[in-house]
Design an enzyme around this catalytic site. Structure first.
Site, PDB file in Angstrom:
ATOM      1  N   GLU A 129      25.754 -34.616  -8.484  1.00  0.00           N
ATOM      2  CA  GLU A 129      25.754 -33.947  -9.904  1.00  0.00           C
ATOM      3  C   GLU A 129      25.191 -32.382 -10.549  1.00  0.00           C
ATOM      4  O   GLU A 129      26.076 -32.126 -11.290  1.00  0.00           O
ATOM      5  CB  GLU A 129      25.069 -34.706 -10.374  1.00  0.00           C
ATOM      6  CG  GLU A 129      25.159 -36.819 -10.570  1.00  0.00           C
ATOM      7  CD  GLU A 129      24.585 -36.994  -9.452  1.00  0.00           C
ATOM      8  OE1 GLU A 129      24.674 -36.663  -8.415  1.00  0.00           O
ATOM      9  OE2 GLU A 129      25.196 -38.158  -9.324  1.00  0.00           O
TER      10      GLU A 129
ATOM     11  N   HIS B 128      19.646 -48.260 -12.984  1.00  0.00           N
ATOM     12  CA  HIS B 128      20.246 -47.933 -13.474  1.00  0.00           C
ATOM     13  C   HIS B 128      21.458 -48.630 -15.081  1.00  0.00           C
ATOM     14  O   HIS B 128      22.093 -48.827 -14.882  1.00  0.00           O
ATOM     15  CB  HIS B 128      21.530 -49.245 -12.708  1.00  0.00           C
ATOM     16  CG  HIS B 128      22.047 -48.206 -11.198  1.00  0.00           C
ATOM     17  ND1 HIS B 128      20.867 -47.739 -10.128  1.00  0.00           N
ATOM     18  CD2 HIS B 128      22.906 -47.532 -10.967  1.00  0.00           C
ATOM     19  CE1 HIS B 128      21.737 -47.184  -8.898  1.00  0.00           C
ATOM     20  NE2 HIS B 128      23.092 -46.864  -9.990  1.00  0.00           N
TER      21      HIS B 128
END
Lengths: 333, 347
Positions: free
Chosen positions: A59, A128
């Site tokens: 990322e 998450h």
């Protein structure tokens, strides 16, 4: 035409990539896999692997890479598989994307959209399920959007792609399958413009992203109790359309702010501050916030439900502000 | 030290002149710092001049550069006027970033100098992105990315090497290994101290070079650039060099001995190259005196330019947090802003 939120995003990106060859999509699984949430379905077939770049799980690497490409004049769209993973890219977003324009004395721009799902879905656990919009809103140089409807998602994403600044575009996972009317052809929605999603007289609710749907449901039920709720959806969180919120508060005199994110230093605190500053004299009582609980998201269903604002808690908050009922369940205090 | 005596005399003198410019410019900044004219962090490049000077010989004006907080030398060699850099150190509006950046954030978009990025390792992904943009637009340019040995411990280093190698992007990864990540010696921060070898893990060529030898730096960088420009993908060069002064302005330097510093000073890239040029009869004492005088005059002019420069008006505090409209380029700038930019470019 009724389409899903997912398809609205797909259309927005597709139309902009056809319109401007500087625009490209980069991220994990955006190409051959068609997007982890199938937002980029059909893209690699139409635009080829040069403009739909599948990345490794890296990322900071691919976000920084896209920022560099933007500094060179391209208009990348970065898809984060979820914003939880975007935490790994925060150095690039905060230290580079947000500051390059200013630090360079206005010589460089970073026209980039960083988008992907945020907030909780169903029992995905603590890592998450986060609503991190307040983090990004805190940083000068970034613009932040969190549209709730397919129509807004399409129009705002197109504006975001055309904007010369770094933009954080947060989609709620549970919105991807929701459907709504989206007009034919090209349209954009101005950045920083709220919309009144429901007209009412008694109390204003500010809600965005998935919480807009919760607020709309609550308003329907409250209407049966004779309570007339107005709902303002900022759509863009930064720059925030304070004028629109203030205009509604001047009409109703009462404000409830609903957000899924954590309460402490949450976005609602900022919205409340802006309203107190501009419209204190119009308020009939303190602003009430309905927020996520200040806990890492638990997995088990009963606890997860207790940690996320729902229709019942929004209704309780509205009754409270009108002096018509018990205080909201105080778990999040 | 290289022994290639076929070197062109003018070219050799230019290499010496550029190294001296950096040295004298930075020595002056130390004085100005003591006078309070320059504030904040000031990371000096003294001792490492052969790296920027040698490496930049391999680049064309179309190539891009990404550097770190120790980037005065790179910007000077790139051609950003010394006055515009000095003014930036002063925090003046005629500085290369209008005084918004300071020592650690030099920018010169016209010369494709993309910072001045001061988070260790943070510049590497940016450089890979600049290279990606070139590849997507079929431009045969390279991006030179400078970083220190400290950056090698960052994840962004590894992510960047992997992406650049995976996609065969035209990036020169140029590690300035001065043996210390701030105050932490290489052997205390790397399990593998042979940095060039890290390239193998990502399947790109890696090579260590004597960073105190400007000719060796130039030769190696030119070879590497040829490979990169020819579509061979990225290349990692490790320049083994040494910083003679403190990490920043204040540093007790307890992490290294005076003897070690003195030993490295015996390998001063300027002194050694100067000696070599004399030996090769390329340089006389008069040449050197003329060179020093010209550099002194350039720096004096730079200081005058900085002293005379305006402060950015406080009303402009929030200007350029965002890019306004798509067409807000020069045409939309006020006259005073145009004047400031013109001054900066002339500096």
């Amino acid at each position: 035409m009724m389409i899903s939120y997912r398809d609205a995003l797909n259309q927005a990106m597709r139309e902009e990539m056809r319109r401007d060859d500087r625009v490209f999509l980069i991220g994990e699984e955006v190409g051959h896999y068609q997007g982890a949430f199938k937002v980029s379905k059909g893209f690699v077939e139409e635009f080829g692997p040069q403009r739909v770049l599948d990345t490794p799980i890296t990322e900071a690497g691919f976000t920084g890479l896209a920022i560099g490409a933007a500094m060179a004049g391209l208009h990348p769209i970065v898809e984060l598989m979820t914003f939880n993973f975007g935490i790994l890219a925060l150095d690039q977003i905060v230290n580079n994307a947000a500051k390059i324009r200013y630090m360079s004395g206005g010589q460089l721009s970073v026209p980039i959209v960083i988008r992907g799902p945020g907030s909780a879905a169903h029992q995905l656990g603590a890592q998450h399920s986060q609503s991190l919009e307040a983090w990004f809103c805190h940083v000068p140089g970034l613009k932040v959007m969190a549209p709730a409807t397919p129509y807004d998602a399409k129009g705002l994403l197109k504006s975001a792609i055309r904007d010369p600044n770094p933009i954080i575009f947060i989609e709620a996972q549970l919105l991807y399958g929701t459907k709504g009317e989206v007009g034919e052809g090209d349209y954009t929605i101005p950045i920083g413009k709220a919309e009144v999603k429901r007209q009412g007289q008694d109390v204003t609710i500010v809600a965005y992203s998935k919480m807009l749907l919760v607020a709309l449901e609550a308003a329907e039920d409250l209407a049966r109790e004779g309570i007339d709720v107005e709902i303002v959806d900022p759509r863009t969180l930064k720059p925030l359309d304070v004028e629109a919120v203030v205009a509604s508060v001047k009409k109703t005199g009462r404000l409830v702010i609903v957000e899924e994110g954590w309460r402490f230093a949450g976005l609602g605190a900022q919205i409340a501050d802006s309203v107190y500053e501009r419209a204190f004299d119009y308020l009939d009582g303190p602003i009430v916030r309905v927020t996520g609980a200040d806990v890492p998201m638990p997995y088990t269903r009963s606890l997860e439900d207790a940690a996320i604002p729902d229709r019942v808690r929004v209704m309780a908050a509205v009754r409270q502000i009108l002096g018509k009922g018990q205080r909201p369940i105080p778990h999040h205090k | 030290m290289s022994t290639d005596k076929t070197i062109d005399r003018q070219k050799a003198l230019e290499l010496l002149r550029q190294m001296l410019r950096i040295r004298r410019f930075e020595e002056k900044t130390v004085e100005l710092y003591s006078l309070g004219k320059i504030r904040g962090f000031l990371h000096l490049y003294i001792g490492e001049e052969a790296v920027a000077v040698g490496a930049l010989q391999a680049l064309t004006p179309e190539d891009a550069i990404v550097a770190t907080y120790r980037e005065h030398g790179h910007a000077l060699v790139r051609g950003t006027p010394a006055g515009s850099l000095m003014a930036e150190l002063y925090g003046k509006a005629n500085g290369c970033a209008r005084g918004r950046g300071g020592s650690m954030h030099f920018f010169d978009a016209a010369r494709r100098f993309y910072g001045g990025l001061a988070i260790v390792g943070g510049g590497l992904p940016i450089a890979v992105g600049l290279a990606l943009a070139d590849k997507l637009q079929d431009k045969a340019r390279v991006t030179a990315c400078f970083f220190g040995d400290g950056a090698v411990a960052e994840g962004e280093f590894h992510e960047s090497l992997n992406l650049a190698a995976l996609w065969k992007l035209p990036v020169l990864f140029l590690c300035e290994n001065n043996l210390y990540a701030m105050g932490t010696a290489l052997a205390r921060h790397q399990s593998q101290t042979d940095i060039a070898r890290k390239a193998q893990a990502y399947d790109l060529p890696g090579e260590a070079v004597d960073g105190m030898d400007v000719l060796a730096v130039e030769a190696a960088t030119k070879r590497a650039t040829e490979v990169v420009r020819g579509g061979g993908g990225p290349y990692l060069l490790e320049y083994r060099t040494y910083r003679f002064r403190a990490h920043s302005m204040y540093d007790a330097e307890r992490y290294r001995t005076k003897e070690e510093v003195e030993q490295w000073k015996q390998r001063d890239p300027i002194v050694i190259f100067e000696g070599l040029l004399r030996e090769w009869k390329c340089l006389t004492s008069d040449d050197l005196a003329r060179m020093e005088a010209a550099i002194a005059a350039e720096i004096a002019d730079a200081i005058a330019f900085a002293e005379a420069g305006p402060w950015e008006p406080v009303e402009d505090l929030t200007k350029d947090v965002y890019t306004e409209a798509i067409n807000d380029q020069l045409s939309a700038l006020s006259l005073s802003e145009q004047k400031i930019r013109k001054l900066r470019d002339e500096g």
